[in-house]
Design an enzyme around this catalytic site. Sequence first.
Site, PDB file in Angstrom:
ATOM      1  N   CYS A 142       0.825  -1.230   0.000  1.00  0.00           N
ATOM      2  CA  CYS A 142       0.000   0.000   0.000  1.00  0.00           C
ATOM      3  C   CYS A 142       0.847   1.263   0.000  1.00  0.00           C
ATOM      4  CB  CYS A 142      -0.939  -0.003   1.192  1.00  0.00           C
ATOM      5  SG  CYS A 142      -1.954  -1.482   1.278  1.00  0.00           S
ATOM      6  N   HIS A 284      -3.163   7.057   3.019  1.00  0.00           N
ATOM      7  CA  HIS A 284      -3.612   5.764   2.488  1.00  0.00           C
ATOM      8  C   HIS A 284      -5.021   5.485   3.008  1.00  0.00           C
ATOM      9  CE1 HIS A 284      -3.913   1.656   1.416  1.00  0.00           C
ATOM     10  NE2 HIS A 284      -3.617   1.153   2.604  1.00  0.00           N
ATOM     11  N   ASN A 314     -10.140  -0.310   0.339  1.00  0.00           N
ATOM     12  CA  ASN A 314      -8.679  -0.225   0.299  1.00  0.00           C
ATOM     13  C   ASN A 314      -8.186  -0.786  -1.046  1.00  0.00           C
ATOM     14  OD1 ASN A 314      -5.936  -0.557   0.587  1.00  0.00           O
ATOM     15  ND2 ASN A 314      -6.031  -1.453   2.630  1.00  0.00           N
TER      16      ASN A 314
END
Length: 357
Positions: A142, A284, A314
């Site tokens: 990520c 994020h 996500n």
Amino acid sequence: MTKSNSDLSESTPKSPSDHRPRPSRPIDTGIRTKIAGTGSYLPEKLLTNVDLEKMVETNDQWIRERTGIEQRHLAADHQVTSDLALVASQRALEMAGMTAQDLDAILFCTVSGDQIMPASACVLQTKLGAKHVMAFDLSAACSGFVYGVSVADSLIRTRMFKTVLVVGAEVLHRFVNYKDRETCILFGDGAGAAVLTAADVNEDSRIYSAHLRADGSLGDLFVLPAGGSAMPFTHQVLDDGLGYVRMKGREIFKNAVRTMSDVCQEALDINGMSIDQIDWLIPHQANLRIIEAVGKHFGIPAEKVVINVQRTGNTSAATVPIAFDEAVRDGRIRRGQHVLLTAFGAGLTSGSVLLKF
Ligand code: UT7
């Protein structure tokens, strides 16, 4: 320039606890990197919390309260990761007023590429029709896009290349076990991209600094066990569900808040800036509670934080560039504003990038 002995002794860790990377500003080469354009793409198909209620023992209320997520986008059966990346890249090139022929390099940040080999960056190169570029995949989960922007900035400032495409794209849903309620509610697919190029001397846009970290000792908190040399695919491995991501969510949560707050503070300290000078924080997008906790810890007003996790879930390396692009296109982020990107992910990796758009 070779380092003197005293320089070397200064940078040599004195004890195991002294292994933290030393914060530093990039060397001034007289070249500044600007973000010339951004682009993103979310596939049409939606997976809502109500859909998930029918697939696994969960409910809309729990997912909203614990994660903030309401829906995720999923790639269609015929779409692969480089297809998503292609649309995001074309949109970023269009905003930059460039074509694929202007690119010198492609950095494809992903942990769910089209295949292990060749690199998805090379597949994207062909789809874009970008000739004579360097192309490689960057695996920092990520944190991938934040790592990628830092690498691209270094390549540009050292005059190796003038224009670099950084893409974060994932089709993670193909690596998620829809019987595991702790992971399947979180992830979605998508792509975001940015075209980075050397700014003209009269331009004010620039990347100030990047602050990247990794802590491999915490690697087992978030893993995709099978498919590498440690655990090649066998029927047994697949039957045991080892081709899907596994996660210790609570530990990751705590680590995420701490590391993103740390690397954001480091960016301010190194550049002698205060929190009031930051116009936008783009964290994020993993969990609304993580984002809110970082904002609170870091002390930035909620209205300055770009959030879209409710709509996207996500999307790993794609979350930061998608949120960035959406905020540029809807007019929130404007030229001359200070933007702070931050991310964390499997590895565990983390990082921040401070820039003037
Ligand atoms: O990019 C990095 C990727 N990973 C992450 O960002 C993950 C970060 N972590 C998180 O987002 C959160 O830890 C989760 C959303 C994964 C979990 O939320 P939590 O508030 O930390 O819940 P928990 O793990 O402490 O579990 C609380 C309860 C448990 O039940 P018991 O043991 O209290 O009876 C879980 O079994 O919630 C249960 N639970 C669920 N219930 C309904 C876990 N998942 C679900 C679910 N639906 N989907």
